[in-house]
Design an enzyme around this catalytic site. Structure first.
Site, short mmCIF file in Angstrom:
data_model
loop_
_atom_site.label_atom_id
_atom_site.label_comp_id
_atom_site.label_asym_id
_atom_site.label_seq_id
_atom_site.Cartn_x
_atom_site.Cartn_y
_atom_site.Cartn_z
N GLU A 35 0.85 -1.20 0.00
CA GLU A 35 0.00 0.00 0.00
C GLU A 35 0.88 1.24 0.00
OE1 GLU A 35 -2.39 2.93 -0.08
OE2 GLU A 35 -3.31 0.95 -0.26
N HIS A 38 -2.37 4.80 2.50
CA HIS A 38 -2.95 4.49 3.79
C HIS A 38 -3.90 3.30 3.72
CE1 HIS A 38 -4.80 8.57 2.55
NE2 HIS A 38 -5.26 7.64 1.77
N GLU A 203 -25.43 19.08 -14.66
CA GLU A 203 -25.37 17.69 -15.12
C GLU A 203 -25.48 17.66 -16.64
OE1 GLU A 203 -25.00 14.13 -15.99
OE2 GLU A 203 -24.86 14.47 -13.82
N HIS A 443 -44.39 -4.10 11.94
CA HIS A 443 -45.11 -2.82 12.01
C HIS A 443 -44.83 -2.17 13.36
CE1 HIS A 443 -48.38 0.09 11.54
NE2 HIS A 443 -48.73 -0.22 12.78
#
Length: 464
Positions: A35, A38, A203, A443
């Site tokens: 790695e 981290h 968008e 419920h």
């Protein structure tokens, strides 16, 4: 000195890599993880987890403003952005430390450094002390992805931010532009909008949250607009003019180009796989648009070399990466493994209201040639939702009219990211409408709406 040898070497310790390593070790393999930054990867340190911590702060702040509705008093409301961010970072740190503990407990060798593959079966690990080579019978690429940058819209950390900058903001934006309305963009828009930033979302597609069912997108958009967001669809940011303290964005839609001024821009226009510098091309690994090409078992076509998670393509989700990690570890250990079915992987977006889905949208189901039965149930018809003060939302189900198979489920509203799992199990078990109708839902819960949405698809809804 002979190179250290392992049964399995994992490159990258995100939710795909560290889970693959743990599962490999559980199955008796000798495992090493390399790695470079981290443990926990982007998801845990700079993605899924810290953003949820930020969004929780915004959610509580939003509820504080609604105190009167609940018969409560709250005065002098405010927030400390630095403290909100500090909590988010502390959550990430706590979990990252936990990954280190898990790897140690499972006797996984952790090497912190930058990996490359100079020859088949060999991983070179570059650290401050030099380069160490290790060998592995199997190698798993789990290097993840990073934010995509578009020419002219590059982040500078000052006026234009990536998700990383947005997670540790130097200031509270007053006028914010978010480019892209996928999960990352809309979550940051939701966070800063709730804390008082004047927020505009742009968008390029014809609707926000473009991968979601069209009805769910439309419902979510209505709520975002009600919260004060400005949503510009079918719009492209063609240019950003930067000057001290401000950005002028050139926005292009079907009518032409307009300009608008902001003090902060967050770019959330997708991701690219971390495929560079590993030496993959030389090994004969196929790469398509920054992603490693793999088969259903995450095999690259190069013997003993696998790729999982974001680097292996969509859906770019941590839970997909983890499951692929487990599958690959089991394959390497000689076990029988099942391929991951993309249609059983849920997508969750933690904006307000939350959005969650699994399987085919109504549109995609019809395009695939299915004759469908569609059921819907609104939050306003559910006792628990009203008691919570969360009456805005809906649950939608899509069934194959011929076989009763649950093809897809789509939700928008409070806590739907927790509820979707019921339908995910249903998809995995190849559930039909009959099984779901015969299931007794407790419920009062929000989950009762899942039952009602199934009943509605067959004209049997009880509370609508």
């Amino acid at each position: 000195m002979a190179a250290k040898s392992f049964d399995m070497i994992v490159i990258g310790a995100g939710p795909g890599g560290y889970v693959a390593a743990i599962r490999g070790a559980q199955l008796g393999l000798s495992v090493a993880v390399v790695e470079r930054e981290h443990l926990g990867g982007i998801c845990l340190n700079w993605g899924c987890i810290p953003t949820k911590a930020l969004l929780r702060s915004a959610e509580v702040f939003h509820l504080m403003h609604r105190a009167k509705e609940f018969g409560l008093k709250a005065e002098g409301l405010g927030y400390d952005l630095d403290a909100v961010v500090a909590r988010s970072r502390a959550v990430a740190k706590q979990l990252s430390g936990g990954i280190g503990h898990l790897l140690k407990k499972n006797k996984v060798t952790v090497l912190m450094g930058e990996a490359s593959l100079p020859r088949p079966g060999v991983v070179a690990v570059k650290t401050g002390a030099g380069v160490e080579e290790i060998t592995g019978k199997a190698i798993v690429l789990a290097t993840g992805a990073r934010a995509r940058t578009l020419p002219g819209l590059e982040a500078d950390g000052d006026l234009v931010w990536t998700y990383k900058h947005a997670l540790v903001p130097k200031r509270m934006p007053k006028k914010l532009l978010v480019i892209g309305s996928g999960a990352i963009g809309i979550e940051f828009a939701s966070f800063f909008n709730t804390l008082g930033a004047e927020t505009t979302v742009v968008e390029v597609m014809d609707r926000v949250l473009p991968v979601e069912d069209a009805e769910i997108s439309a419902f979510a958009k209505k709520q975002f607009v009600k919260q004060g967001m400005k949503i510009l669809e079918k719009t492209t940011v063609v240019k950003l003019d930067r000057s001290p303290g401000k950005v002028v964005a050139h926005l292009q839609d079907a009518k032409g180009t307009t300009t608008a001024e902001f003090d902060t821009v967050i770019s959330a226009v997708g991701i690219v796989g971390n495929v560079e510098g590993l030496g993959l091309e030389a090994l004969g690994v196929k790469i398509d648009r920054t992603h490693v090409v793999v088969d259903e078992f995450c095999r690259t076509g190069v013997p003993g070399l696998y790729a999982i998670g974001d680097i292996a393509g969509a859906p770019w989700l941590a839970h997909k990466a983890s499951h692929e990690g487990v599958m690959v570890a089991e394959l390497i250990a000689g076990k029988h493994a099942h391929p991951i079915k993309p249609g059983t992987i849920a997508g969750c977006t933690y904006c307000t209201p939350q959005v969650a889905s699994v399987g085919l949208t109504e549109e995609k189901a019809k395009a695939a040639g299915y004759e469908v039965k569609v059921g819907r149930f609104p939050f306003i018809g559910n006792g628990k939702a009203i008691a919570l003060g969360e009456p805005e939302g809906m649950v939608k189900t899509v069934f194959d009219a011929k076989t009763g198979e649950l093809l897809g489920a789509h939700m928008v509203g409070a806590e739907v990211t927790e509820m979707i799992q019921g339908y995910v199990i249903g998809r995995t078990l190849e559930t039909t409408e009959e099984d779901l109708m015969h299931t007794v839902f407790p419920h009062p819960t929000l989950s009762e709406m899942m039952h009602e949405a199934v009943l509605d698809a067959y004209g049997r809804a009880l509370h609508m």
